[in-house]
Every structure is written in C-alpha cells, then in structure tokens.
Design a protein around this motif. Sequence first.
Motif, mmCIF file in Angstrom:
data_model
loop_
_atom_site.group_PDB
_atom_site.id
_atom_site.type_symbol
_atom_site.label_atom_id
_atom_site.label_comp_id
_atom_site.label_asym_id
_atom_site.label_seq_id
_atom_site.Cartn_x
_atom_site.Cartn_y
_atom_site.Cartn_z
ATOM 1 N N SER A 106 65.657 56.144 55.864
ATOM 2 C CA SER A 106 65.930 54.839 56.478
ATOM 3 C C SER A 106 65.137 53.717 55.823
ATOM 4 C CB SER A 106 65.611 54.883 57.977
ATOM 5 O OG SER A 106 64.240 55.189 58.183
ATOM 6 N N GLY A 107 64.047 54.060 55.155
ATOM 7 C CA GLY A 107 63.243 53.030 54.506
ATOM 8 C C GLY A 107 63.526 52.842 53.036
ATOM 9 N N MET A 108 64.485 53.594 52.502
ATOM 10 C CA MET A 108 64.685 53.582 51.059
ATOM 11 C C MET A 108 65.196 52.250 50.528
ATOM 12 S SD MET A 108 63.651 56.294 49.564
ATOM 13 C CE MET A 108 64.557 56.291 48.040
ATOM 14 N N GLN A 109 66.043 51.558 51.281
ATOM 15 C CA GLN A 109 66.546 50.278 50.791
ATOM 16 C C GLN A 109 65.419 49.285 50.578
ATOM 17 O OE1 GLN A 109 69.837 49.031 53.373
ATOM 18 N NE2 GLN A 109 71.253 49.520 51.718
ATOM 19 N N THR A 110 64.501 49.217 51.538
ATOM 20 C CA THR A 110 63.359 48.319 51.384
ATOM 21 C C THR A 110 62.496 48.745 50.208
ATOM 22 O OG1 THR A 110 63.306 47.834 53.750
ATOM 23 C CG2 THR A 110 61.304 47.381 52.501
ATOM 24 N N SER A 111 62.233 50.037 50.092
ATOM 25 C CA SER A 111 61.408 50.521 48.989
ATOM 26 C C SER A 111 62.035 50.184 47.640
ATOM 27 C CB SER A 111 61.201 52.036 49.112
ATOM 28 O OG SER A 111 60.448 52.350 50.257
ATOM 29 N N LEU A 112 63.335 50.384 47.520
ATOM 30 C CA LEU A 112 64.010 50.072 46.261
ATOM 31 C C LEU A 112 64.023 48.564 45.989
ATOM 32 C CD1 LEU A 112 66.943 52.613 46.518
ATOM 33 C CD2 LEU A 112 65.310 52.490 44.619
ATOM 34 N N SER A 113 64.092 47.761 47.046
ATOM 35 C CA SER A 113 64.155 46.310 46.849
ATOM 36 C C SER A 113 62.851 45.747 46.293
ATOM 37 C CB SER A 113 64.507 45.612 48.168
ATOM 38 O OG SER A 113 63.414 45.637 49.074
ATOM 39 N N VAL A 114 61.719 46.434 46.518
ATOM 40 C CA VAL A 114 60.432 45.926 46.024
ATOM 41 C C VAL A 114 59.936 46.721 44.825
ATOM 42 C CG1 VAL A 114 59.823 45.102 48.314
ATOM 43 C CG2 VAL A 114 59.065 47.367 47.599
ATOM 44 N N THR A 144 72.938 53.723 46.910
ATOM 45 C CA THR A 144 73.360 54.181 45.584
ATOM 46 C C THR A 144 73.231 53.073 44.539
ATOM 47 O OG1 THR A 144 74.952 55.671 46.633
ATOM 48 C CG2 THR A 144 75.228 55.236 44.280
ATOM 49 N N LEU A 145 73.743 51.898 44.839
ATOM 50 C CA LEU A 145 73.712 50.815 43.846
ATOM 51 C C LEU A 145 72.296 50.347 43.541
ATOM 52 C CD1 LEU A 145 76.877 48.684 44.724
ATOM 53 C CD2 LEU A 145 76.512 50.212 42.780
ATOM 54 N N PRO A 146 71.433 50.106 44.557
ATOM 55 C CA PRO A 146 70.052 49.736 44.222
ATOM 56 C C PRO A 146 69.344 50.791 43.372
ATOM 57 C CG PRO A 146 70.489 49.283 46.530
ATOM 58 C CD PRO A 146 71.670 50.031 46.009
ATOM 59 N N LEU A 147 69.592 52.060 43.671
ATOM 60 C CA LEU A 147 68.984 53.137 42.897
ATOM 61 C C LEU A 147 69.447 53.078 41.449
ATOM 62 C CD1 LEU A 147 67.389 55.820 42.713
ATOM 63 C CD2 LEU A 147 69.472 56.987 43.465
ATOM 64 N N LEU A 148 70.732 52.860 41.259
ATOM 65 C CA LEU A 148 71.308 52.807 39.921
ATOM 66 C C LEU A 148 70.815 51.588 39.151
ATOM 67 C CD1 LEU A 148 73.367 53.945 37.868
ATOM 68 C CD2 LEU A 148 75.105 52.546 38.999
ATOM 69 N N PHE A 149 70.893 50.417 39.787
ATOM 70 C CA PHE A 149 70.561 49.174 39.082
ATOM 71 C C PHE A 149 69.064 49.036 38.815
ATOM 72 C CE2 PHE A 149 74.581 47.045 40.971
ATOM 73 C CZ PHE A 149 75.345 47.642 39.980
ATOM 74 N N LYS A 150 68.237 49.699 39.621
ATOM 75 C CA LYS A 150 66.796 49.665 39.363
ATOM 76 C C LYS A 150 66.375 50.719 38.333
ATOM 77 C CE LYS A 150 64.898 46.353 41.790
ATOM 78 N NZ LYS A 150 63.973 46.480 42.907
ATOM 79 N N ASN A 151 67.302 51.591 37.942
ATOM 80 C CA ASN A 151 66.960 52.668 37.006
ATOM 81 C C ASN A 151 65.746 53.442 37.531
ATOM 82 O OD1 ASN A 151 67.362 54.170 34.620
ATOM 83 N ND2 ASN A 151 65.777 53.011 33.542
ATOM 84 N N ALA A 152 65.753 53.676 38.849
ATOM 85 C CA ALA A 152 64.580 54.224 39.526
ATOM 86 C C ALA A 152 64.543 55.747 39.467
ATOM 87 C CB ALA A 152 64.564 53.775 40.981
ATOM 88 N N ARG A 153 63.349 56.283 39.597
ATOM 89 C CA ARG A 153 63.145 57.719 39.741
ATOM 90 C C ARG A 153 62.715 58.005 41.173
ATOM 91 N NH1 ARG A 153 58.769 60.068 36.926
ATOM 92 N NH2 ARG A 153 57.743 58.040 36.859
ATOM 93 N N ILE A 154 63.369 58.958 41.815
ATOM 94 C CA ILE A 154 62.976 59.401 43.149
ATOM 95 C C ILE A 154 62.725 60.900 43.077
ATOM 96 C CG2 ILE A 154 63.636 59.627 45.568
ATOM 97 C CD1 ILE A 154 65.435 57.240 45.246
ATOM 98 N N ARG A 155 61.583 61.325 43.612
ATOM 99 C CA ARG A 155 61.229 62.741 43.562
ATOM 100 C C ARG A 155 60.677 63.176 44.913
ATOM 101 N NH1 ARG A 155 56.085 65.129 42.116
ATOM 102 N NH2 ARG A 155 56.319 67.350 41.641
#
Length: 337
Positions: free
Chosen positions: A239-247, A270-281
């Motif tokens: 539930s907090g992932m959108q905020t985490s990805l936004s910062v 999905t889109l924030p994860l893709l556009f940030k080129n982020a790694r989640i583990r």
Amino acid sequence: MKAVELHSFTKDGLVLAERAEPAVGPHEVKVRVRAVSLNYRDHMVTSGMYGIPAEALPLVPVSDGAGEVVAVGAAVTRFKVGDRVTSMMTRDFISGELTPERQAAQNGGPLDGMLQEYAVLPEHALVAFPSHLSYEEAATLPIAALTAWNALTEGGAAPGRTVLLQGTGGVSLAALQLAKLFGARVIITTSKEERRARLLELGADVVLNYKTSPDLAGEILAATDGRGVDMVIEVTGLSGMQTSLSVLRLGGYIGFVGLLAGMGDAPDFTLPLLFKNARIRGVLTGSRDMYEDMLRAIGQHQLKPIVGEVFALADFQRAFERYQSSAVFGKVVIRLD
C-alpha cells in the motif's frame, strides 16, 4: 524448565508451561536463554497469519534470543561452555542464496523458538555476539538488525547516498543506526512528534511527521533538492509503494522488508516502477555470513541497539500487548532469569 507455548491462534493461545530440559545431540548446543526480543513475525505466528498449521501446535514461539552456552555435543567445534550467543531465524541459511530448504527451518515457527529457559540448536544455527552488548541488546539483532543490514548493503548504502526510512519500528531504528555507520544520509518519518529529538540524537538528518505533513512526498523530494532518495527501506507493504516510488530517484532501490499496513489490495504501481527504472527486492533477514559481518561492524563501532522496554518471563503477555500497541520506542524484550 519454563517455556511459553502457543496452543492456539487466539488471544489466550499463549501459555506458560513446564517442559523437560532438552538433551544435546552430537552437533548440538544447549543455550541457557537469557533474553528474547519480539518482532512483527512473532505477532504473525501467534495470530495465525504466518501460515503455520494448527497441527504443528503446541510450539515455542519467538525466533530471536540470546543466552549462554551451558552444554555442547561431542562433535561441536564452533562453541564452548560459557560462550554468549544469539539465535538466527533461518537456522540453515549459512551463506549464498536463500533456498526453499534453507527457508523452511525457521526458529519460532514451525520449529520451536527461544521463549524457553533452555534451547537446543544445531551449532551452525548460533552466532557469538560482541562483548560490549548485554543479552537484552544482543537479542534484538537476529531479525530487525540483520534485515536492515541486508537491505542497506544490497542497496549500496554509502557516503553521499540518501536512505528513506519509514516509522520507528525495530527494522527502521536498526536501519537508522546502521545507515549512519555506512556514512549515508537518512530521512526518517514518524507519526509521533515527541520522537523527533530522539531520532535526531540517533543521527537522523531529516525527521518528517507523516501524520501532520500536508505533502509528505513533496517534503522528501525537497530534502533531496528534487532528486529523490537513493533507497527506501519499505516496511509498510504494497500500500505504500506508490509513495515510495514517487520519491525514489531514477534507478533507485527499494528493499521490501515488511507489511505493517497489512496485506490488503494494493494500487497498481506498474508504470512508476517502469519509468523510474527502479529495483525492488524482498528481504527476509539474511545469512549467517551476513550476520557475522554485521556483528563485526557493530563490535568495531561499539554500536548499542535500542531496547525500549524489558519484561520478566511471568509478564510475557504484557510484553506481547506492549509490542502490538506500537507505543514503545525501541525493541520489546523479555528476560528469562
């Protein structure tokens, strides 16, 4: 000997019982347990959220404990009587990758845990801790601190990097202390204004109140001059992932370590994860090798974990209640004298 047993996944499911002292096998070590600490995992186990079948009950809960070696098996080489040791949650996770077999052998469910006066464990499932730590302090380390260490090292915590921590639970406080050992800059959030001064004393560079902030994400971005943080230690859940990805900065890292906000429906990120080129583990504690690396660093820097409240074994129910209230700053510990 005295032991707390979990008999059912209900409010009154924990019972103080008498058990025979366990015998020691050739490759096993008997530990006189002196202290245990509580984690969210223990709440999940005792409430039935962890997926342990009722047929496995009764079992001794609580994965994290520290004590003194009082007997060793004939083939034991790692320890001697008198050594001070802690347990590990994943007993067989020594090094390398976490496999299903290594993950299955978990302290405090499905295997008996540390909330008992004597525990017998394989010698490979114990680790000696630095001499400057008390039993209470050492008991806080196996899950919370090791999880934080694993997430921080994987994310590349270092001078010049900024880490975002959420709240003041066990993992977040351990991550604050360890991130400062790495020389990282730390932004940490809290809902309790009275904790601001303590967090700054522990080394936090920026403390933000997520309850009173009209724009938490905006404040986090402002604290990084708009660049975003290099890593987030995510403890709230999906539930907090959108905020985490936004910062998060472009190419940043999120160590997913908890689900304190529950396991409900999560927004599509999905889109924030893709556009940030982020790694989640996902991070499930760590190996014994990681644990020993962390303990060496703790010993070298004389770091002291934060113990919030300490309870006697007879007051174990109160200890669980205080842990679940989230009112304690630091770890909740039960002493077994």
